[in-house]
Motif scaffolding. Structure first.
Motif, PDB file in Angstrom:
ATOM      1  N   GLU A 116       0.841  -1.187   0.000  1.00 34.50           N
ATOM      2  CA  GLU A 116       0.000   0.000   0.000  1.00 34.50           C
ATOM      3  C   GLU A 116       0.883   1.247   0.000  1.00 34.50           C
ATOM      4  OE1 GLU A 116      -3.606   2.050   2.607  1.00 34.50           O
ATOM      5  OE2 GLU A 116      -2.712   0.146   3.223  1.00 34.50           O
ATOM      6  N   GLU A 117       0.632   2.110  -0.962  1.00 35.67           N
ATOM      7  CA  GLU A 117       1.460   3.304  -1.110  1.00 35.67           C
ATOM      8  C   GLU A 117       1.005   4.384  -0.141  1.00 35.67           C
ATOM      9  OE1 GLU A 117       1.685   4.601  -5.080  1.00 35.67           O
ATOM     10  OE2 GLU A 117       2.124   2.628  -5.914  1.00 35.67           O
ATOM     11  N   PRO A 118       1.954   5.017   0.560  1.00 37.07           N
ATOM     12  CA  PRO A 118       1.581   6.036   1.557  1.00 37.07           C
ATOM     13  C   PRO A 118       1.232   7.382   0.921  1.00 37.07           C
ATOM     14  CG  PRO A 118       3.957   5.810   1.487  1.00 37.07           C
ATOM     15  CD  PRO A 118       3.404   4.774   0.548  1.00 37.07           C
ATOM     16  N   TYR A 119       1.481   7.512  -0.346  1.00 37.34           N
ATOM     17  CA  TYR A 119       1.294   8.824  -0.970  1.00 37.34           C
ATOM     18  C   TYR A 119       0.620   8.630  -2.320  1.00 37.34           C
ATOM     19  CZ  TYR A 119       2.358  13.509  -2.703  1.00 37.34           C
ATOM     20  OH  TYR A 119       2.262  14.789  -3.197  1.00 37.34           O
ATOM     21  N   VAL A 120      -0.465   9.334  -2.550  1.00 34.27           N
ATOM     22  CA  VAL A 120      -1.143   9.325  -3.836  1.00 34.27           C
ATOM     23  C   VAL A 120      -1.439  10.762  -4.233  1.00 34.27           C
ATOM     24  CG1 VAL A 120      -2.184   7.046  -3.558  1.00 34.27           C
ATOM     25  CG2 VAL A 120      -3.402   9.071  -2.744  1.00 34.27           C
ATOM     26  N   SER A 121      -1.641  10.967  -5.495  1.00 37.57           N
ATOM     27  CA  SER A 121      -2.002  12.273  -6.020  1.00 37.57           C
ATOM     28  C   SER A 121      -3.308  12.166  -6.779  1.00 37.57           C
ATOM     29  CB  SER A 121      -0.901  12.810  -6.950  1.00 37.57           C
ATOM     30  OG  SER A 121       0.302  12.982  -6.244  1.00 37.57           O
ATOM     31  N   ILE A 122      -3.965  13.271  -6.897  1.00 39.12           N
ATOM     32  CA  ILE A 122      -5.255  13.338  -7.574  1.00 39.12           C
ATOM     33  C   ILE A 122      -5.061  14.038  -8.911  1.00 39.12           C
ATOM     34  CG2 ILE A 122      -7.650  14.062  -7.432  1.00 39.12           C
ATOM     35  CD1 ILE A 122      -6.853  12.025  -5.325  1.00 39.12           C
ATOM     36  N   THR A 123      -5.437  13.363  -9.979  1.00 41.82           N
ATOM     37  CA  THR A 123      -5.394  13.983 -11.300  1.00 41.82           C
ATOM     38  C   THR A 123      -6.809  14.344 -11.726  1.00 41.82           C
ATOM     39  OG1 THR A 123      -5.613  11.902 -12.479  1.00 41.82           O
ATOM     40  CG2 THR A 123      -3.389  12.601 -11.919  1.00 41.82           C
ATOM     41  N   ARG A 124      -6.923  15.412 -12.450  1.00 37.07           N
ATOM     42  CA  ARG A 124      -8.219  15.850 -12.949  1.00 37.07           C
ATOM     43  C   ARG A 124      -8.083  16.092 -14.451  1.00 37.07           C
ATOM     44  NH1 ARG A 124     -10.987  20.426  -9.583  1.00 37.07           N
ATOM     45  NH2 ARG A 124     -10.920  18.676  -8.115  1.00 37.07           N
ATOM     46  N   LYS A 125      -8.772  15.274 -15.212  1.00 38.74           N
ATOM     47  CA  LYS A 125      -8.691  15.331 -16.666  1.00 38.74           C
ATOM     48  C   LYS A 125     -10.071  15.575 -17.251  1.00 38.74           C
ATOM     49  CE  LYS A 125      -4.439  14.086 -17.999  1.00 38.74           C
ATOM     50  NZ  LYS A 125      -3.641  14.839 -18.949  1.00 38.74           N
ATOM     51  N   LYS A 126     -10.098  16.282 -18.390  1.00 43.71           N
ATOM     52  CA  LYS A 126     -11.341  16.479 -19.122  1.00 43.71           C
ATOM     53  C   LYS A 126     -11.533  15.353 -20.127  1.00 43.71           C
ATOM     54  CE  LYS A 126     -11.088  21.536 -18.938  1.00 43.71           C
ATOM     55  NZ  LYS A 126     -11.012  22.772 -19.751  1.00 43.71           N
ATOM     56  N   TYR A 160      -6.832  16.980 -21.491  1.00 47.73           N
ATOM     57  CA  TYR A 160      -7.877  16.030 -21.846  1.00 47.73           C
ATOM     58  C   TYR A 160      -7.382  14.595 -21.699  1.00 47.73           C
ATOM     59  CZ  TYR A 160     -10.584  19.886 -23.808  1.00 47.73           C
ATOM     60  OH  TYR A 160     -11.289  21.033 -23.960  1.00 47.73           O
ATOM     61  N   GLU A 161      -8.301  13.711 -21.442  1.00 45.69           N
ATOM     62  CA  GLU A 161      -8.020  12.286 -21.391  1.00 45.69           C
ATOM     63  C   GLU A 161      -7.989  11.766 -22.825  1.00 45.69           C
ATOM     64  OE1 GLU A 161      -6.956   8.952 -19.328  1.00 45.69           O
ATOM     65  OE2 GLU A 161      -7.562  10.827 -18.361  1.00 45.69           O
ATOM     66  N   VAL A 162      -6.802  11.517 -23.339  1.00 45.98           N
ATOM     67  CA  VAL A 162      -6.628  11.143 -24.739  1.00 45.98           C
ATOM     68  C   VAL A 162      -6.623   9.627 -24.852  1.00 45.98           C
ATOM     69  CG1 VAL A 162      -5.141  11.294 -26.761  1.00 45.98           C
ATOM     70  CG2 VAL A 162      -5.331  13.245 -25.213  1.00 45.98           C
ATOM     71  N   ASP A 163      -7.486   9.121 -25.699  1.00 39.95           N
ATOM     72  CA  ASP A 163      -7.566   7.676 -25.942  1.00 39.95           C
ATOM     73  C   ASP A 163      -7.323   7.431 -27.425  1.00 39.95           C
ATOM     74  OD1 ASP A 163      -7.998   4.982 -25.757  1.00 39.95           O
ATOM     75  OD2 ASP A 163     -10.198   5.132 -25.789  1.00 39.95           O
ATOM     76  N   MET A 185      -7.213   1.976 -34.804  1.00 40.44           N
ATOM     77  CA  MET A 185      -7.262   2.433 -36.187  1.00 40.44           C
ATOM     78  C   MET A 185      -6.363   3.643 -36.395  1.00 40.44           C
ATOM     79  SD  MET A 185      -8.552   1.316 -38.876  1.00 40.44           S
ATOM     80  CE  MET A 185      -8.579   1.828 -40.591  1.00 40.44           C
ATOM     81  N   ALA A 186      -6.231   4.484 -35.361  1.00 36.53           N
ATOM     82  CA  ALA A 186      -5.335   5.637 -35.469  1.00 36.53           C
ATOM     83  C   ALA A 186      -3.883   5.180 -35.577  1.00 36.53           C
ATOM     84  CB  ALA A 186      -5.514   6.554 -34.259  1.00 36.53           C
ATOM     85  N   TYR A 187      -3.509   4.162 -34.800  1.00 41.42           N
ATOM     86  CA  TYR A 187      -2.150   3.626 -34.907  1.00 41.42           C
ATOM     87  C   TYR A 187      -1.889   3.051 -36.296  1.00 41.42           C
ATOM     88  CZ  TYR A 187      -1.314   4.016 -29.861  1.00 41.42           C
ATOM     89  OH  TYR A 187      -1.117   4.493 -28.582  1.00 41.42           O
ATOM     90  N   PRO A 244      -7.682  11.371 -32.254  1.00 43.69           N
ATOM     91  CA  PRO A 244      -8.487  11.263 -31.027  1.00 43.69           C
ATOM     92  C   PRO A 244      -9.065  12.586 -30.545  1.00 43.69           C
ATOM     93  CG  PRO A 244      -6.147  11.044 -30.530  1.00 43.69           C
ATOM     94  CD  PRO A 244      -6.261  11.028 -32.018  1.00 43.69           C
ATOM     95  N   CYS A 245      -8.488  13.709 -30.970  1.00 36.56           N
ATOM     96  CA  CYS A 245      -8.961  15.023 -30.507  1.00 36.56           C
ATOM     97  C   CYS A 245      -9.474  15.874 -31.660  1.00 36.56           C
ATOM     98  CB  CYS A 245      -7.842  15.755 -29.769  1.00 36.56           C
ATOM     99  SG  CYS A 245      -7.144  14.857 -28.378  1.00 36.56           S
ATOM    100  N   ARG A 246     -10.023  15.255 -32.690  1.00 42.11           N
ATOM    101  CA  ARG A 246     -10.473  16.024 -33.854  1.00 42.11           C
ATOM    102  C   ARG A 246     -11.662  16.917 -33.521  1.00 42.11           C
ATOM    103  NH1 ARG A 246     -11.732  10.733 -34.354  1.00 42.11           N
ATOM    104  NH2 ARG A 246     -13.920  10.138 -34.650  1.00 42.11           N
ATOM    105  N   ARG A 247     -12.397  16.601 -32.460  1.00 37.08           N
ATOM    106  CA  ARG A 247     -13.514  17.468 -32.061  1.00 37.08           C
ATOM    107  C   ARG A 247     -13.038  18.798 -31.499  1.00 37.08           C
ATOM    108  NH1 ARG A 247     -17.139  13.044 -28.669  1.00 37.08           N
ATOM    109  NH2 ARG A 247     -17.427  11.526 -30.381  1.00 37.08           N
ATOM    110  N   LEU A 248     -11.788  18.868 -31.084  1.00 30.34           N
ATOM    111  CA  LEU A 248     -11.254  20.091 -30.497  1.00 30.34           C
ATOM    112  C   LEU A 248     -10.570  20.984 -31.522  1.00 30.34           C
ATOM    113  CD1 LEU A 248      -9.657  18.554 -27.274  1.00 30.34           C
ATOM    114  CD2 LEU A 248     -11.921  19.578 -27.526  1.00 30.34           C
TER     115      LEU A 248
END
Length: 478
Positions: free
Chosen positions: A97-107, A199-202, A206-208, A375-379
């Motif tokens: 169990e890791e004693p330290y974690v961080s919080i990420t916030r992605k769109k 942004y959360e890029v996925d 097919m893109a690869y 993956p980000c063509r909407r932007l």
């Protein structure tokens, strides 16, 4: 946590290419070809040293007490050790169990005009693994365009001169081509993550596939064109290569001088102005090496704090591919005119046509990627098709305005007997083509990556983000 497959592929290509090059150089030595042996070793050892320096710089080993790691880097074994370290980190996830974690916030990608933010916990092990991935992504690009691309060109040139392909040389050429294409693919993914950092890029499979086909046709065509031209005009290949290289090397510096921006000082706190200048020169050197063989998805901008241009400039891309197509066609035309007897068994017109069609196919897959698979063509602030169409229309307008048919003709004066009717003034239509060049409000430090060592070390680094990804909550540096 994702399996570190990209690290394994990078190290595998690096090890395979180095081994094949050393074996081939030994065969050149046995045959008495000292020039080919020296050039083969040169294009193997120089990128290897640059890869070791890059890993050392990103992981900040010089400021930490790790003499064994530094020794292994001197012995050119750094990538292998880093790969083993990454797999050890991946295997230890979940056991303690890791004693330290961080919080990420992605769109997330906007749906119906709205983008939701998602929070996620990032542990210390995942942060270290992220740093390893970022480091190997950069080393893959360095290995590809400063080592594999010149190596592939050299070995193909030797095959043309000797009119034969040995097993060792063919193996090295295949590995080098795979290394170049993989480095270009990592460059594209790196550019996407830099530009759309919030942004959360996925990236879909097919893109690869589109990127792989695009880069394969583009790089293979470019290498073959350079080899064919150099085989008949050996003295002229050097000016062509130097001109291409100097243009792309000096272009970021010219833009930086025109912007009147202050000298970048935020690359590394421990670097002096001379050290910062050397790092910037190496960055532009790599940028020139990439553009020598293909379009660089990561555009260098020295006036930006992150040294990267985050805007999507369709005009620059269109101009690059049009000029590169014209250059390839010109070099092939000169080869066709001055070709020697070693090409008597080759249908030269068919070969020229095949190479031009292959480059056009590369452009086709590039258009498919940006139009349907990005993956980000909407932007995008503007459509890629519309941007390229506007650029083509602008070039056609410039060409047509300078043609003799569009110059004003001198009209004869009307005779006095003819009645003069008042001229009706038609409304003058004007059209302005412009594209919105809107950079994202994202920040990403391409060179300044840090790692997790201990929780105490991480506590002292509070205030940054995981390579530009962790922006809110309890941030940390990776």
């Amino acid at each position: 946590m994702r399996f570190p497959s990209s690290i394994f592929v990078s190290v595998s290509l690096f090890t395979a290419e180095t081994t094949a090059a050393l074996y081939l150089s030994s065969t050149y030595r046995s045959a008495g070809d000292q020039i080919w042996q020296g050039l083969t070793l040169l294009f193997t050892l120089v990128p290897s040293v640059l890869v070791q320096l890059t890993l050392t710089f990103i992981h900040r080993d010089l400021s930490r007490d790790r003499p064994l790691i530094l020794l292994l880097h001197i012995l050119q074994l750094g990538p292998i050790v880093r790969c083993l370290e990454a797999f050890c980190i991946y295997g230890s996830v979940g056991r303690v169990e890791e004693p330290y974690v961080s919080i990420t916030r992605k769109k997330q990608m906007p749906r119906r005009g709205q983008a939701e933010e998602v929070e996620r916990q990032v542990g210390q092990a995942e942060g270290k693994l992220f740093t390893h991935r970022a480091a190997f992504a950069r080393t893959s690009v360095i290995q590809a365009f400063l080592g594999s691309a010149p190596q592939l060109t050299l070995q193909l040139y030797i095959c043309v001169l000797q009119q034969g392909v040995s097993i060792g040389r063919g193996t090295l050429m295949v590995i080098s081509l795979l290394s170049i294409v993989y480095g270009a693919l990592r460059c594209n993914i790196l550019a996407i993550k830099i530009k759309y950092d919030d942004y959360e890029v996925d990236v879909r499979p097919m893109a690869y596939v589109c990127i792989f086909l695009w880069r394969s046709f583009e790089i293979a065509t470019r290498v073959v064109v350079l080899v064919l031209f150099s085989s008949v005009l050996q003295l002229w290949i050097l000016p062509v290569v130097l001109l291409n290289f100097l243009v792309f090397f000096l272009y970021p510096w010219i833009l930086f001088w025109q912007s009147h921006s202050p000298f970048p000082e935020n690359i590394e706190k421990t670097l002096t102005r001379v050290g910062t200048t050397i790092v910037l020169c190496m960055l532009t050197f790599l940028y020139a090496g990439i553009n020598m063989f293909c379009w660089s998805a990561v555009q260098v901008k020295l006036s930006d704090p992150d040294l990267i241009n985050k805007s999507q400039n369709w005009y620059r891309m269109a101009v690059y591919y049009m000029l590169r197509f014209v250059e390839n066609a010109s070099l092939l035309l000169l080869w066709y005119i001055y070709k020697t007897d070693i090409y008597k068994f080759i249908c030269a017109p068919l070969l020229v046509l095949q190479l031009l069609v292959a480059y056009a196919i590369a452009i086709f897959f590039m258009l498919v990627f940006y139009q349907f698979c990005h993956p980000c063509r909407r932007l995008f602030s503007s459509s890629m098709t519309q941007g390229l169409w506007d650029c083509s229309s602008l070039l056609c307008l410039m060409c047509s305005s300078g043609s003799p048919q569009n110059r004003p003709m001198v009209k004869e004066a009307p005779t006095p007997s003819a009645p003069k009717e008042p001229a009706t003034q038609r409304p003058h239509d004007t059209a302005s083509d412009s594209t919105d060049d809107m950079p994202n409000d994202t920040t990403y430090d391409m060179l300044n990556d840090t790692t997790f060592d201990t929780p105490n070390e991480m506590d002292s680094n509070i205030g940054g983000g995981i390579n530009g990804n962790i922006r809110h909550g309890v941030p940390c540096n990776v």
